[in-house]
Design a protein around this motif. Structure first.
Motif, PDB file in Angstrom:
ATOM      1  N   TYR A 279      50.186  11.004  49.580  1.00 54.32           N
ATOM      2  CA  TYR A 279      50.052  10.539  48.199  1.00 54.32           C
ATOM      3  C   TYR A 279      50.028  11.685  47.193  1.00 54.32           C
ATOM      4  CZ  TYR A 279      49.254   5.789  49.720  1.00 54.32           C
ATOM      5  OH  TYR A 279      49.425   4.545  50.244  1.00 54.32           O
ATOM      6  N   GLU A 280      49.497  12.811  47.579  1.00 54.34           N
ATOM      7  CA  GLU A 280      49.478  13.936  46.655  1.00 54.34           C
ATOM      8  C   GLU A 280      50.889  14.443  46.392  1.00 54.34           C
ATOM      9  OE1 GLU A 280      47.322  17.331  48.005  1.00 54.34           O
ATOM     10  OE2 GLU A 280      46.996  18.062  45.979  1.00 54.34           O
ATOM     11  N   ARG A 281      51.729  14.487  47.429  1.00 51.09           N
ATOM     12  CA  ARG A 281      53.071  15.001  47.275  1.00 51.09           C
ATOM     13  C   ARG A 281      53.953  14.058  46.484  1.00 51.09           C
ATOM     14  NH1 ARG A 281      57.572  14.323  50.432  1.00 51.09           N
ATOM     15  NH2 ARG A 281      56.366  13.391  52.106  1.00 51.09           N
ATOM     16  N   VAL A 282      53.764  12.749  46.659  1.00 52.34           N
ATOM     17  CA  VAL A 282      54.645  11.809  45.981  1.00 52.34           C
ATOM     18  C   VAL A 282      54.060  11.273  44.680  1.00 52.34           C
ATOM     19  CG1 VAL A 282      55.734  11.077  48.128  1.00 52.34           C
ATOM     20  CG2 VAL A 282      53.767   9.808  47.280  1.00 52.34           C
ATOM     21  N   GLY A 283      52.874  11.751  44.313  1.00 46.01           N
ATOM     22  CA  GLY A 283      52.360  11.410  42.987  1.00 46.01           C
ATOM     23  C   GLY A 283      51.293  10.347  42.953  1.00 46.01           C
ATOM     24  N   GLY A 284      50.638  10.053  44.082  1.00 52.56           N
ATOM     25  CA  GLY A 284      49.575   9.061  44.078  1.00 52.56           C
ATOM     26  C   GLY A 284      48.323   9.581  43.390  1.00 52.56           C
ATOM     27  N   ARG A 285      47.378   8.684  43.109  1.00 56.76           N
ATOM     28  CA  ARG A 285      46.196   9.088  42.350  1.00 56.76           C
ATOM     29  C   ARG A 285      45.000   9.397  43.234  1.00 56.76           C
ATOM     30  NH1 ARG A 285      45.461   5.788  36.872  1.00 56.76           N
ATOM     31  NH2 ARG A 285      44.262   7.670  36.500  1.00 56.76           N
ATOM     32  N   ASP A 286      44.978   8.894  44.474  1.00 55.49           N
ATOM     33  CA  ASP A 286      43.833   9.135  45.339  1.00 55.49           C
ATOM     34  C   ASP A 286      44.294   9.725  46.666  1.00 55.49           C
ATOM     35  OD1 ASP A 286      41.509   7.973  43.854  1.00 55.49           O
ATOM     36  OD2 ASP A 286      42.834   6.231  43.876  1.00 55.49           O
ATOM     37  N   VAL A 287      43.639  10.801  47.069  1.00 54.67           N
ATOM     38  CA  VAL A 287      43.890  11.415  48.366  1.00 54.67           C
ATOM     39  C   VAL A 287      42.548  11.578  49.052  1.00 54.67           C
ATOM     40  CG1 VAL A 287      44.871  13.380  49.582  1.00 54.67           C
ATOM     41  CG2 VAL A 287      45.843  12.656  47.392  1.00 54.67           C
ATOM     42  N   ASP A 288      42.377  10.870  50.189  1.00 51.67           N
ATOM     43  CA  ASP A 288      41.115  10.927  50.929  1.00 51.67           C
ATOM     44  C   ASP A 288      39.924  10.615  50.038  1.00 51.67           C
ATOM     45  OD1 ASP A 288      42.514  11.664  53.218  1.00 51.67           O
ATOM     46  OD2 ASP A 288      42.404  13.793  52.704  1.00 51.67           O
ATOM     47  N   GLY A 289      40.111   9.646  49.136  1.00 53.86           N
ATOM     48  CA  GLY A 289      39.024   9.213  48.284  1.00 53.86           C
ATOM     49  C   GLY A 289      38.778  10.094  47.073  1.00 53.86           C
ATOM     50  N   ILE A 290      39.567  11.170  46.940  1.00 57.99           N
ATOM     51  CA  ILE A 290      39.395  12.091  45.813  1.00 57.99           C
ATOM     52  C   ILE A 290      40.459  11.799  44.767  1.00 57.99           C
ATOM     53  CG2 ILE A 290      39.344  14.504  45.090  1.00 57.99           C
ATOM     54  CD1 ILE A 290      38.603  15.226  47.970  1.00 57.99           C
ATOM     55  N   ARG A 291      40.039  11.629  43.537  1.00 60.60           N
ATOM     56  CA  ARG A 291      40.967  11.327  42.451  1.00 60.60           C
ATOM     57  C   ARG A 291      41.786  12.569  42.096  1.00 60.60           C
ATOM     58  NH1 ARG A 291      41.155   6.995  39.291  1.00 60.60           N
ATOM     59  NH2 ARG A 291      42.095   7.081  37.219  1.00 60.60           N
ATOM     60  N   ARG A 292      43.102  12.411  42.051  1.00 63.36           N
ATOM     61  CA  ARG A 292      44.001  13.516  41.752  1.00 63.36           C
ATOM     62  C   ARG A 292      44.685  13.316  40.404  1.00 63.36           C
ATOM     63  NH1 ARG A 292      42.760  17.450  45.525  1.00 63.36           N
ATOM     64  NH2 ARG A 292      42.742  16.581  47.613  1.00 63.36           N
ATOM     65  N   HIS A 293      45.243  14.409  39.887  1.00 64.27           N
ATOM     66  CA  HIS A 293      46.042  14.313  38.663  1.00 64.27           C
ATOM     67  C   HIS A 293      47.293  13.489  38.948  1.00 64.27           C
ATOM     68  CE1 HIS A 293      48.054  15.395  34.986  1.00 64.27           C
ATOM     69  NE2 HIS A 293      49.096  15.803  35.681  1.00 64.27           N
ATOM     70  N   GLN A 294      47.593  12.556  38.087  1.00 62.79           N
ATOM     71  CA  GLN A 294      48.738  11.691  38.288  1.00 62.79           C
ATOM     72  C   GLN A 294      50.008  12.363  37.798  1.00 62.79           C
ATOM     73  OE1 GLN A 294      48.492   7.931  36.369  1.00 62.79           O
ATOM     74  NE2 GLN A 294      49.954   6.961  37.751  1.00 62.79           N
ATOM     75  N   SER A 295      51.012  12.407  38.653  1.00 64.19           N
ATOM     76  CA  SER A 295      52.264  13.049  38.269  1.00 64.19           C
ATOM     77  C   SER A 295      53.218  12.036  37.655  1.00 64.19           C
ATOM     78  CB  SER A 295      52.899  13.722  39.493  1.00 64.19           C
ATOM     79  OG  SER A 295      53.188  12.756  40.491  1.00 64.19           O
ATOM     80  N   ALA A 296      54.434  12.458  37.398  1.00 59.30           N
ATOM     81  CA  ALA A 296      55.398  11.639  36.667  1.00 59.30           C
ATOM     82  C   ALA A 296      55.717  10.324  37.364  1.00 59.30           C
ATOM     83  CB  ALA A 296      56.672  12.432  36.450  1.00 59.30           C
ATOM     84  N   LYS A 297      55.666   9.242  36.591  1.00 61.77           N
ATOM     85  CA  LYS A 297      56.113   7.936  37.081  1.00 61.77           C
ATOM     86  C   LYS A 297      57.600   7.757  36.816  1.00 61.77           C
ATOM     87  CE  LYS A 297      51.737   5.530  36.192  1.00 61.77           C
ATOM     88  NZ  LYS A 297      51.105   4.406  35.449  1.00 61.77           N
ATOM     89  N   SER A 298      58.045   8.337  35.708  1.00 61.84           N
ATOM     90  CA  SER A 298      59.435   8.222  35.288  1.00 61.84           C
ATOM     91  C   SER A 298      59.730   9.361  34.322  1.00 61.84           C
ATOM     92  CB  SER A 298      59.682   6.856  34.624  1.00 61.84           C
ATOM     93  OG  SER A 298      58.771   6.633  33.573  1.00 61.84           O
ATOM     94  N   TYR A 299      60.970   9.406  33.848  1.00 61.08           N
ATOM     95  CA  TYR A 299      61.363  10.449  32.905  1.00 61.08           C
ATOM     96  C   TYR A 299      62.097   9.832  31.716  1.00 61.08           C
ATOM     97  CZ  TYR A 299      60.133  13.913  36.418  1.00 61.08           C
ATOM     98  OH  TYR A 299      59.437  14.684  37.315  1.00 61.08           O
ATOM     99  N   HIS A 300      61.931  10.459  30.565  1.00 55.03           N
ATOM    100  CA  HIS A 300      62.571  10.005  29.331  1.00 55.03           C
ATOM    101  C   HIS A 300      63.527  11.102  28.877  1.00 55.03           C
ATOM    102  CE1 HIS A 300      61.950   8.311  24.968  1.00 55.03           C
ATOM    103  NE2 HIS A 300      63.215   8.374  25.328  1.00 55.03           N
ATOM    104  N   LEU A 301      64.802  10.787  28.852  1.00 55.82           N
ATOM    105  CA  LEU A 301      65.827  11.735  28.439  1.00 55.82           C
ATOM    106  C   LEU A 301      66.426  11.269  27.118  1.00 55.82           C
ATOM    107  CD1 LEU A 301      68.498  13.303  30.766  1.00 55.82           C
ATOM    108  CD2 LEU A 301      69.121  12.542  28.488  1.00 55.82           C
ATOM    109  N   ILE A 302      66.594  12.188  26.181  1.00 57.67           N
ATOM    110  CA  ILE A 302      67.181  11.876  24.873  1.00 57.67           C
ATOM    111  C   ILE A 302      68.447  12.710  24.690  1.00 57.67           C
ATOM    112  CG2 ILE A 302      66.810  11.809  22.378  1.00 57.67           C
ATOM    113  CD1 ILE A 302      63.779  11.807  22.992  1.00 57.67           C
TER     114      ILE A 302
END
Length: 232
Positions: free
Chosen positions: A60-83
């Motif tokens: 989950y940490e590598r693919v952007g999940g919020r919890d790893v072994d019960g520890i809250r992690r920084h949430q990474s990109a869900k998507s991208y916005h290109l202009i």
């Protein structure tokens, strides 16, 4: 000339899509298109694919999940916005701008990612807004966005496509100076040395060999020379 920008969406993909498909900006929705997804349900489809990626990959940490072994992690990109913004001087039609935006995403992402593209005509310059899923449909892995490198790659594709359509291209600082005798105002205040230091720090943090160092420098438009066995 088309200017391109990209940033990660860490919070609400739904809100971003809602903004870009505004009927008042997209000729009542005529200039909105979903690729590999339906526009009304795009954010939900993005989330479903992300969930599949989490379940399949497990890390989950590598693919952007919020919890790893019960520890809250920084949430990474869900998507991208290109202009992708076109110059009023190019007199590009909304349909042509839209088609160029789709071509840009096809070349950047291949056939692996879902995205929604909306062409805005509410200002004096036509511009594309594109929100694409951070997760691949084929590999379930995340899109790898690298500082400078990804932005330069997008700019290169956009420049080539606009040139093929007979439009002007976005010039680098030195090219602007050679062609026009001046640099656009927004670039005048940018410190060349500060920008160079930022790029060199990025290269130094990524390069694991002299060959990789040279490759990254070339991608970031940094010229290197050799003095004996050392670079100067």
């Amino acid at each position: 000339m088309a200017i391109t920008k990209i940033h990660a969406i860490n919070r609400s993909t739904k809100a971003a899509i809602k903004y870009i498909i505004d009927p008042l900006k997209t000729r009542n929705g005529e200039l909105v298109e979903g690729i590999h997804c339906d526009v009304p349900t795009a954010s939900f489809e993005f989330e479903m694919l992300a969930d599949m990626s989490h379940r399949y990959n497990g890390n989950y940490e590598r693919v952007g999940g919020r919890d790893v072994d019960g520890i809250r992690r920084h949430q990474s990109a869900k998507s991208y916005h290109l202009i992708q913004s076109f110059s009023p001087d190019d007199h590009v039609t909304p349909e042509e701008a839209h088609a160029i935006g789709v071509q840009l995403m096809r070349e950047l992402l291949g056939n692996d990612y879902q995205f929604v593209i909306a062409t805005h005509v509410d200002k004096d310059h036509i511009h594309n807004h594109i929100v694409f899923n951070a997760y691949s449909m084929t590999t379930l892995k995340k899109f790898r966005s690298q500082p400078y490198i990804t932005a330069n790659r997008i700019k290169e594709i956009s420049n080539r496509l606009t040139a093929e359509h007979g439009l002007s291209v976005s010039l680098r600082r030195d090219e602007q100076l050679e062609k026009n005798g001046f640099v656009h105002e927004k670039d005048v205040h940018q410190s060349f040395r500060a920008e160079l230091r930022r790029r060199l720090r990025f290269v130094a943090s990524r390069a694991t060999s002299p060959e990789m160092f040279d490759q990254l420098c070339e991608q970031l438009e940094i010229t290197t020379t050799k003095r004996g066995q050392d670079r100067g």
